[in-house]
Scaffold this motif. Sequence first.
Motif, PDB file in Angstrom:
ATOM      1  N   ALA A   1       0.824  -1.209   0.000  1.00  0.00           N
ATOM      2  CA  ALA A   1       0.000   0.000   0.000  1.00  0.00           C
ATOM      3  C   ALA A   1       0.855   1.255   0.000  1.00  0.00           C
ATOM      4  N   THR A   2       1.989   1.204   0.709  1.00  0.00           N
ATOM      5  CA  THR A   2       2.793   2.413   0.917  1.00  0.00           C
ATOM      6  C   THR A   2       3.507   2.868  -0.351  1.00  0.00           C
TER       7      THR A   2
ATOM      8  N   PRO B   1       2.849   2.348  -3.739  1.00  0.00           N
ATOM      9  CA  PRO B   1       2.007   3.006  -4.744  1.00  0.00           C
ATOM     10  C   PRO B   1       1.319   4.263  -4.227  1.00  0.00           C
ATOM     11  N   THR B   2       1.066   4.347  -2.917  1.00  0.00           N
ATOM     12  CA  THR B   2       0.518   5.597  -2.372  1.00  0.00           C
ATOM     13  C   THR B   2       1.547   6.713  -2.503  1.00  0.00           C
TER      14      THR B   2
ATOM     15  N   ARG C   1      -1.736   0.206  -6.514  1.00  0.00           N
ATOM     16  CA  ARG C   1      -1.971  -0.102  -5.100  1.00  0.00           C
ATOM     17  C   ARG C   1      -2.937  -1.280  -4.956  1.00  0.00           C
TER      18      ARG C   1
ATOM     19  N   THR D   1       0.251   4.152   7.196  1.00  0.00           N
ATOM     20  CA  THR D   1       1.264   4.300   6.150  1.00  0.00           C
ATOM     21  C   THR D   1       2.004   5.607   6.405  1.00  0.00           C
TER      22      THR D   1
END
Length: 376
Positions: free
Chosen positions: A26-27, A29-30, A78, A249
């Motif tokens: 998640a982190t 692509p964020t 993500r 995140t």
Amino acid sequence: MSSPWPDLAATRPPQTLRIGQPTLAATVPTAMLLVDYALNQNSLPDAEVTALAESLPADLVSASWPIRASMAHGAVLRAVLLHQLPVGHPGHRDWPALRGWIAGWTDAFVNGVIDFGCDSVMHYQQRRDPEPTAAEIAPRSTPSTAVRRDGPEVLRAWAIPDPDERAAELLDPRGFRHTLLDLLDAIWDGWLGEAWHATLPDLLSAAAPAPTPPGCSAEQWITLVTGLRPDPSYAEIADHARDVVVMPTVGLGRSLSLFADQQTWVLFSPQHQPDRSPNNATGRTGISLGNLGQLAPALTALGDKTRLAIVLQLLDRGPLSMQQLTDALEVHQSTISRQVTVLRRSGLVEVDGDRRVAVQRPAIRHAAETLLATLD
């Protein structure tokens, strides 16, 4: 007397509310999404991300345009990583391991990811039944007909120069994978790696299991876990979701980032240890990342005295022609035309079929409400 109608609240499946462990799926692509926002002059919650975006090599920024567009800033990537990275894979915490896993994607899988991304962009905010999911990426031996047809339109929606020519890059899975990794490497080396390692203990602490108070709504659960109250649009989505995962995140500041693909995820960056007692159902407003991103273009557009005067004229008198605006403000028509173009790009005005300029009251109200929410 009993009602003949079913109790919809009672028949609806129970809602699952839980805290997810921090993961690079998640982190990373964020962070890509945040960098793309910065490259498009949108507001960001972390000044370091803006500095990183400004330091990226110009050739990498240009080369990654089709990737950032087809991956919807990074939102599509993500969803792909969260669904496709195996549980227990070291890439959830270790960038070299995650990088190696992405580097091992077959050309057929990359074609499937591009197809899913273009389809997501083309149908943004459209309800479909069933909803496509990144959990079911279909590998394709050759680029899909949809990518060949819609690729230029996807790039055109992102205002990328020469969209018809550059759409050919979406047909080259090896080049796509190579440039994606170059972009992610630059993000990791320029900011994310240090931020991830520095904050991982706090992320793990924020992800400590916590009991869900009886009768707790998703909106209340998000507030209890994050210390931030979701804005009304996020709260409505969360309260209607069946499975809500709140996950820590880096880089979001006071913002929340909500997205859905089978599950509904809410990302946040822990600023302090929140009070998770049932009595603490309120918190500071967590500005949605999308709303925050739209704030800078609106404020920039209104920061010029001529553009502000145009908006005030339109709010007072309704739609006006370019000539009417020229006469009212006593400036050259070329100045009016140039400033109306800036206002259009920021979404604050539109030009109707009669070539009259009309103010977009909801957009101005939305920007004002977002700004006010930051004072909460």
